[in-house]
Design an enzyme around this catalytic site. Structure first.
Site, PDB file in Angstrom:
ATOM      1  CG  HIS A  71      -0.395   0.402   2.497  1.00 46.12           C
ATOM      2  ND1 HIS A  71      -0.189   1.713   2.866  1.00 46.12           N
ATOM      3  CD2 HIS A  71       0.017  -0.346   3.563  1.00 46.12           C
ATOM      4  CE1 HIS A  71       0.313   1.763   4.081  1.00 46.12           C
ATOM      5  NE2 HIS A  71       0.458   0.526   4.525  1.00 46.12           N
ATOM      6  CB  CYS A  72       1.266   4.194  -1.763  1.00 45.51           C
ATOM      7  SG  CYS A  72      -0.005   4.093  -3.049  1.00 45.51           S
ATOM      8  CE  LYS A  73      -2.647  11.365   1.464  1.00 45.78           C
ATOM      9  NZ  LYS A  73      -2.272  12.796   1.273  1.00 45.78           N
ATOM     10  CB  THR A 132      -0.042   0.623  -4.728  1.00 46.58           C
ATOM     11  OG1 THR A 132       0.223   1.039  -3.377  1.00 46.58           O
ATOM     12  CG2 THR A 132      -0.515  -0.816  -4.727  1.00 46.58           C
TER      13      THR A 132
END
Length: 200
Positions: free
Chosen positions: A110-112, A118
């Site tokens: 995951h990222c933000k 991602t």
């Protein structure tokens, strides 16, 4: 197909993170998990999380990982949009090494928002899987939506998957069957004289 929401004694409703999806068996992707998502994540029996942002992981999230014995791999990739930050090749390569090592599975990437950083990592994984580039782009754009970035697509297209194959000595990527559900990642020890791959 609708999402079945269930109750959990510790966390209440089982709510997945935003943009959550399965990439492969035991590999998942999403946006940043909130405390409301902890109950759902607990059902995945995660061994690790690959976090693609430079910011410190929130204390509440770290406590959840510790309670579930989940290892955190952080690869700090900037997410600036004006101008867009270029994807760092070496960082993506290091993240891929952690991702393809089945000893880290089940794993969540995951990222933000689970879109660009991602999407780039998953896109590079697909190239390693020998997906045709049009299918790789379609998957990226499915999650990025109207915020699809040409710079990300160029990065994925130019990513040298052969370089990763050459440096993975202890991790071998193999598939069984032709359908997505039949593809598997297998771990094998190669010749003991070869150096072991190191996760950065």
């Amino acid at each position: 197909m609708g999402l079945i929401v269930e109750e959990d004694d510790n966390y209440g409703l089982l709510v997945p993170p935003s943009n959550f999806s399965m990439v492969e068996d035991l590999i998942y992707r999403s946006g940043f998990p909130e405390p409301a998502n902890f109950g759902f994540l607990g059902t995945l029996n995660l061994r690790s999380i690959i976090y693609l942002c430079p910011e410190l992981y929130p204390e509440e999230n770290l406590k959840f990982l510790e309670s579930k014995d989940i290892k955190l791999f952080q690869f700090g990739i900037e997410g600036k949009t004006d101008p867009p930050s270029p994807m760092p090749k070496d960082t993506v390569m290091a993240a891929l090494k952690a991702l393809v090592d089945v000893r880290n599975h089940p794993v969540l990437i995951h990222c933000k928002r689970g879109k660009h950083r991602t999407g780039c990592l998953v896109g590079c994984l697909r190239k390693l899987q020998n997906w045709c580039i049009s299918s790789v782009f379609d998957e990226y754009q499915k999650f990025a939506g109207i915020k699809s970035r040409d710079t990300d697509l160029r990065f994925i297209e130019n990513f040298d998957a052969l370089r990763l194959r050459q440096c993975l000595y202890s991790i071998i990527y193999r598939y069984h069957g032709y359908g997505l559900k039949n593809r598997r990642l297998l771990y094998h020890e190669e010749n003991v004289h070869k150096a072991q791959a190191t996760i950065v």
